[in-house]
Every structure is written in C-alpha cells, then in structure tokens.
Design an enzyme around this catalytic site. Structure first.
Site, PDB file in Angstrom:
ATOM      1  CB  SER A 163      50.557  12.468  51.562  1.00 35.84           C
ATOM      2  OG  SER A 163      51.622  12.513  52.467  1.00 35.84           O
ATOM      3  CG  ASP A 244      51.261  19.757  54.837  1.00 32.20           C
ATOM      4  OD1 ASP A 244      52.072  19.192  55.591  1.00 32.20           O
ATOM      5  OD2 ASP A 244      50.897  19.285  53.737  1.00 32.20           O
ATOM      6  CG  HIS A 276      49.847  16.235  55.288  1.00 32.74           C
ATOM      7  ND1 HIS A 276      50.398  16.626  54.090  1.00 32.74           N
ATOM      8  CD2 HIS A 276      49.910  14.876  55.300  1.00 32.74           C
ATOM      9  CE1 HIS A 276      50.784  15.559  53.420  1.00 32.74           C
ATOM     10  NE2 HIS A 276      50.488  14.490  54.127  1.00 32.74           N
TER      11      HIS A 276
END
Length: 302
Positions: A163, A244, A276
C-alpha cells in the site's frame, strides 16, 4: 468555538478534519508488540534506533543461522497504512516480516517512519531513505548493527512494502537509480504489494497530508516516465488484488514501467477474489500463503 470543534470541513478515507483543525481517525491507535525470539522458526528480532534527527527506528529480524560463513539476502520492509497509521511494531507487520525472514532465509529491517499528522509527508520518504542509507552503511562490515555486519549480503538487497509502503518503496528505488548507494551495495529488486499511486479519490488525502505537494502530477503520487526508466534495481514484482480499488492503479504502474525504457524485468501477480492487503488481515488463508510464498521466492531466487 464549540461549533467549530464539531463541524467537519474535510472527510477522507482515514480521518475527518474539523473546522478548528483537529483530526478524528477512523481507527484506534495501533497495538505495538515488543521484539521477541520465535522458538518455532528460530527468528530473532530486536529494535534499533537509526536516527534521532529525524527520529527513525526499525525492527531487525535474523533467521536461524545454519552456516555462519554464509551471507544472507537483506530485505528493507516499508509498512503501509495510508501514511498516517500502522507500525513496523504492530502484530500484523511483525508476524509477516518475521515469516518472510524465516522462509526466505533473509535478514529483514522493518522501518518505523514518521506518520501524519505528527510528521507530515514527505517525512515518510525521507525517513525511509535515511533507513536505507543506514543499512547500506554496514556494507564494509563496520556499521553500528552486528547482525548486519556479520550476516547481510549487500549484493542482494531487496526493498518491499504494501500500500503506502509500496509507494515509498518505489521512491526509494528511484533515488537509488538517481543518487546511488555506497560501493558494494546492490538493490536487486523491489516488491510492491497492492501499491498506492495517484488516480483515485485517495489522492486528495495524500495532497492534504503533504503541504509541500506538487499537485496531482507530483512524481511521488504519479511516477514520471523518466523516474520509472531509472529505477535502481534489476527486477520488480507487483501484486494487485481483484477487489481492491487500487487494482487498476497497480496495473498501470506495471504497464508504465514496461513502456518506460527501464532495462529490468517486471512481473504482475493478480490476487483473484481478494481485497486490499488481505494477506495481512487474514494470513492463515490459502491465498495469503500464496502471496507470501511468491514474496519469499522473489527474494530467495534474486
């Protein structure tokens, strides 16, 4: 004054901003656990202070040593959390990095960088660069940390993150390709798990957290072709997750890297049916194990 404290003026995925300037985060402060020795895997961990100004620390993981003369690959790990939450010392990151260190047979350095709002962006980028330079400073065998001096192979360095940490990992590789690292230090590859880059509603949150931003074209938000072309590594592994909202962003990064003129190799892995960073929330699932195994393999065969 009471009305100003209760009036929301901006609302972002991670926090609300009130008229009087205070923030309200959507999640409580993250739990942090101490380093430990794992009797099952043999991985030992300890915390180190890398720098006082800026304040940067890290958790170092050392796998079981079967041959003291054999040097081990080194992973610099950058945690995610929207540049504003999470920690290298949280259970999910401690456990993931420890597992990777055990299975890849790698020394791992998990960076604790500055978070918004105490330290707005670009602190995360600068702190992670300080950490990488600190790690590289052990290449001569005379650094501050014995585990790195004695066991790390500085010709096999990897940078990985998820991320926001994937975003930061990219910027580190760009700096390596532009500025370089000390002689004897080679970044073989970077691993970006569900990386964040510009192109979604999240961008407004990043711009808010970075008062010195360059707008939506800021290269840290939207990697420039010339930055992609000079990544300072030989190979890149990009994970994207089907559910995601950042999936297309990750695919766009992969496609852009292939077209940039960069001479390395890049691989894209799609985590079908997953959201995610699912592997951190549910590490016991089969698909989480598949992601972790691919992560480990990238390091072992680099």
């Amino acid at each position: 004054m009471a009305s100003q404290r209760s009036e929301v003026v901006k609302e972002f995925p991670f926090f609300k901003v009130y008229k009087d300037g205070h923030l309200e985060f959507r999640w409580p402060p993250v739990e942090k656990i101490p380093p430990s020795d794992d009797p099952d895997t043999g991985v030992r961990s300890k915390d180190v202070v890398i720098s006082l100004d800026p304040p940067v620390s890290a958790r170092i993981f050392l796998p079981r040593i079967s041959d003291p003369a054999r040097k081990l690959p080194l992973l610099l790990y950058i945690h995610g959390g929207g540049f504003s939450i999470e920690s290298a010392f949280s259970p999910s990151y401690h456990n993931f990095v420890s597992t990777v260190a055990a299975e890849a047979g790698a020394v791992a350095v998990s960076v604790e960088y500055g978070l918004f709002p105490a330290r707005p962006i670009p602190a995360c980028y600068e702190d992670s660069w300080v950490a990488l330079r600190w790690v590289a400073g052990h290449a001569g065998g005379d650094g501050a940390e014995p585990w790195l001096n004695e066991h790390a192979d500085f010709g096999r360095v990897f940078i990985g993150g998820d991320s926001a940490g994937g975003n930061i990992s990219h910027t580190l590789a760009t700096r390596v390709g532009t500025i370089g690292l000390p002689q004897g230090v080679k970044v073989v590859g970077i691993i970006l798990a569900h990386p964040y880059f510009g192109g979604t509603d999240d961008d407004q949150m990043w711009l808010f957290m970075c008062p010195t931003n360059g707008g939506l074209s800021d290269p840290r938000l939207k990697p420039a072709k010339e930055d992609l072309a000079r990544l300072g590594c030989e190979k890149v592994l990009v994970f994207v997750a089907e559910k995601d909202h950042l999936m297309e962003i990750g695919i766009g990064y992969y496609e852009g890297l292939k077209k940039s003129g960069w001479s390395g190799s890049v691989e894209l892995v799609k985590n079908v049916g997953e959201d995610h960073c699912f592997h951190l929330r549910n590490p016991e699932t089969e698909k989480a194990a598949e992601l972790k195994d691919k992560f480990v393999s990238f390091i072992k065969h680099g």
